[in-house]
Design a protein around this motif. Structure first.
Motif, PDB file in Angstrom:
ATOM      1  N   SER A 281     -20.873  22.154-102.446  1.00 13.91           N
ATOM      2  CA  SER A 281     -21.091  22.920-101.214  1.00 13.91           C
ATOM      3  C   SER A 281     -21.874  24.192-101.492  1.00 13.91           C
ATOM      4  O   SER A 281     -22.736  24.594-100.698  1.00 13.91           O
ATOM      5  CB  SER A 281     -19.738  23.268-100.568  1.00 13.91           C
TER       6      SER A 281
ATOM      7  N   ARG B 212     -26.696  18.126 -95.626  1.00 16.17           N
ATOM      8  CA  ARG B 212     -25.325  18.033 -95.163  1.00 16.17           C
ATOM      9  C   ARG B 212     -24.525  17.116 -96.084  1.00 16.17           C
ATOM     10  O   ARG B 212     -25.083  16.270 -96.784  1.00 16.17           O
ATOM     11  CB  ARG B 212     -25.258  17.479 -93.741  1.00 16.17           C
TER      12      ARG B 212
ATOM     13  N   LEU C  78     -31.725  20.631 -92.804  1.00 18.25           N
ATOM     14  CA  LEU C  78     -30.605  21.180 -93.557  1.00 18.25           C
ATOM     15  C   LEU C  78     -29.842  20.059 -94.232  1.00 18.25           C
ATOM     16  O   LEU C  78     -29.568  19.022 -93.618  1.00 18.25           O
ATOM     17  CB  LEU C  78     -29.667  21.965 -92.636  1.00 18.25           C
TER      18      LEU C  78
ATOM     19  N   ILE D  23     -24.536  12.482 -99.058  1.00 18.96           N
ATOM     20  CA  ILE D  23     -25.373  13.637 -98.750  1.00 18.96           C
ATOM     21  C   ILE D  23     -26.593  13.145 -97.981  1.00 18.96           C
ATOM     22  O   ILE D  23     -27.188  12.115 -98.334  1.00 18.96           O
ATOM     23  CB  ILE D  23     -25.827  14.346-100.048  1.00 18.96           C
TER      24      ILE D  23
ATOM     25  N   ARG E 277     -27.784   6.068 -93.386  1.00 17.76           N
ATOM     26  CA  ARG E 277     -26.403   6.528 -93.364  1.00 17.76           C
ATOM     27  C   ARG E 277     -25.413   5.378 -93.188  1.00 17.76           C
ATOM     28  O   ARG E 277     -24.255   5.489 -93.604  1.00 17.76           O
ATOM     29  CB  ARG E 277     -26.221   7.563 -92.249  1.00 17.76           C
TER      30      ARG E 277
ATOM     31  N   ASP F  32     -30.338  16.494 -92.180  1.00 16.54           N
ATOM     32  CA  ASP F  32     -30.310  16.361 -90.725  1.00 16.54           C
ATOM     33  C   ASP F  32     -31.677  16.656 -90.122  1.00 16.54           C
ATOM     34  O   ASP F  32     -32.652  16.951 -90.840  1.00 16.54           O
ATOM     35  CB  ASP F  32     -29.238  17.269 -90.125  1.00 16.54           C
TER      36      ASP F  32
ATOM     37  N   ASN G  66     -29.906  25.390 -98.387  1.00 15.17           N
ATOM     38  CA  ASN G  66     -30.108  25.609 -96.951  1.00 15.17           C
ATOM     39  C   ASN G  66     -30.517  27.048 -96.661  1.00 15.17           C
ATOM     40  O   ASN G  66     -31.346  27.314 -95.795  1.00 15.17           O
ATOM     41  CB  ASN G  66     -28.820  25.273 -96.191  1.00 15.17           C
TER      42      ASN G  66
ATOM     43  N   MET H  30     -25.524  23.279-102.012  1.00 15.03           N
ATOM     44  CA  MET H  30     -26.146  22.930-100.737  1.00 15.03           C
ATOM     45  C   MET H  30     -26.352  24.170 -99.864  1.00 15.03           C
ATOM     46  O   MET H  30     -27.390  24.302 -99.201  1.00 15.03           O
ATOM     47  CB  MET H  30     -25.283  21.902-100.011  1.00 15.03           C
TER      48      MET H  30
ATOM     49  N   VAL I  90     -20.884  14.618 -96.125  1.00 20.30           N
ATOM     50  CA  VAL I  90     -19.810  13.940 -95.402  1.00 20.30           C
ATOM     51  C   VAL I  90     -18.830  13.403 -96.434  1.00 20.30           C
ATOM     52  O   VAL I  90     -19.228  12.755 -97.406  1.00 20.30           O
ATOM     53  CB  VAL I  90     -20.353  12.792 -94.528  1.00 20.30           C
TER      54      VAL I  90
END
Length: 405
Positions: free
Chosen positions: A146, A119, A117, A110, A94, A113, A153, A149, A121
């Motif tokens: 989104s 995520r 899942l 992307i 990251r 985590d 998820n 994703m 930013v």
């Protein structure tokens, strides 16, 4: 005072300048805004945006994530018109992704985590640009990404829950096909706001804020007409047995009524013709209109009570203040809306001093909050403003004395 009130009401509605700027101009401004903003939320095309993908140990544990990124970063991806959704650049951690954001190489990254899942930013600059509507292409891309994703998820979370509750179901081909094809859902969609948010609503809120403060000029003009050194009518009032509070109070209430009716006309136009919904809270919006015009009339009374300035100067001063404060309420386009958002994020207390922004906030509170607590808080701010303005006007009018008429 009743006769003074009726006389001032008639004067307000017979004055072409007052009727145009307070009643007609807000409607014209809203119509122009509707023309400029028409199609803003429609007809957007997808443009591939640069994103970093953090391919670390957590990412490699979820092979489906790599497949998803591969599908949406391919030129043959199944997005609108067959365009790419993202331009993926692989990094190992990251920190490298953040460096690419700082160097303006990507708009976000992307990663996976610890809970498995995926995520996303976004860079602050790009998030602010999307929020203000300054770049619709980025907004569409981020929204679609989104959605991809969220689907990934959801599928992964469903597998985990079923594996813990009933592992045997994972051996059912029909069950697996249903999950992977998207024919079934195991989540419930909820609304985070009272009504569906739109990109155009903040501009209409700002129009209402500006229109409200225009009415302060009418109050300033009529209050100035009660001053003996500024008008012949004021001189006659000064030698009459009528007390100051009668002639000033009659003028104030008359312009409050005139401003309230004018703003209601603008609200009805924006509500019906421009299509700005309030989620069935029109009675609450009526309260907002009454309170906001009272505050504006109080401000106009303060301007009108300023000594030695002619009525024309006071009206011009009100227009200057109104137009200036409207900049910080985001009225004049995406760039000023960015200023509004920046103040709200970094120094929100400055907005407490801006009556145009507070009137705009009344409608934000009505539309976007389930609770009435934010609305009540904004109402209290307007009440405090009104009290300060009226106290200042009363002090100025009380101390005025004339050597001769």
């Amino acid at each position: 005072m009743w006769q003074v009130f009726l006389t001032n009401v008639k004067m307000s509605f017979r004055n072409f300048s007052s009727v145009f700027w307070t009643l007609a101009f807000p409607v014209i401004l809203a119509a122009m805004m509707m023309g400029m903003l028409s199609g803003v939320e429609k007809g957007h095309t997808v443009e591939a945006q640069p994103f970093a993908v953090v391919n670390d140990a957590a990412w490699q544990k979820v092979p489906s994530a790599g497949k998803m990124v591969g599908s949406i970063s391919s030129a043959q991806s199944e997005t609108k018109d067959g365009d790419q959704l993202i331009k993926a650049h692989t990094v190992t951690n990251r920190s490298q992704a953040m460096n690419r954001l700082d160097e303006h190489k990507d708009i976000g990254y992307i990663y996976m985590d610890g809970d498995g899942l995926i995520r996303m930013v976004l860079a602050d600059r790009d998030a602010a640009e999307i929020q203000s509507g300054g770049n619709s292409a980025k907004g569409v891309t981020v929204s679609l990404l989104s959605a991809y994703m969220a689907r990934l998820n959801q599928t992964g979370s469903t597998f985990k829950v079923v594996a813990q509750a009933n592992p045997a179901r994972l051996r059912d081909p029909n069950f697996l096909t249903g999950i992977q094809s998207g024919n079934r859902t195991y989540t419930r969609t909820i609304k985070l706001t009272h009504v569906e948010p739109t990109m155009t609503a903040p501009y209409y809120f700002a129009v209402l804020g500006m229109a409200c403060m225009i009415g302060a000029g009418v109050t300033a003009s009529l209050i100035a007409s009660t001053q003996a050194n500024l008008s012949k009518i004021g001189a006659r009032f000064a030698v009459s047995p009528s007390p100051v509070w009668v002639r000033v109070g009659g003028a104030f209430l008359a312009t409050w009524l005139f401003s309230c009716i004018s703003l209601m006309v603008a609200y009805v136009f924006i509500r019906t013709v421009c299509g700005m919904g309030v989620g069935g809270r029109d009675p609450v919006a009526l309260v907002a209109l009454v309170l906001s015009t009272f505050m504006a009339s109080s401000f106009g009374a303060l301007l009108g009570a300023l000594p030695r300035l002619s009525a024309e100067i006071k009206v011009g001063l009100n227009v200057f203040i109104d137009c200036t404060l409207s900049v910080f309420a985001g009225l004049y386009g995406p760039s000023t809306m960015d200023i509004d958002h920046s103040i709200q994020e970094k120094t929100p207390y400055l907005h407490y001093l801006n009556p145009v922004k507070q009137v705009s906030n009344l409608f934000y509170d009505i539309v976007y909050y389930d609770s009435f607590r934010p609305f009540v808080r904004t109402c209290l701010i307007l009440v405090i403003m009104s009290a300060v303005f009226l106290a200042g006007a009363a002090l100025l009018l009380r101390r005025q004395r004339y050597e001769h008429l």
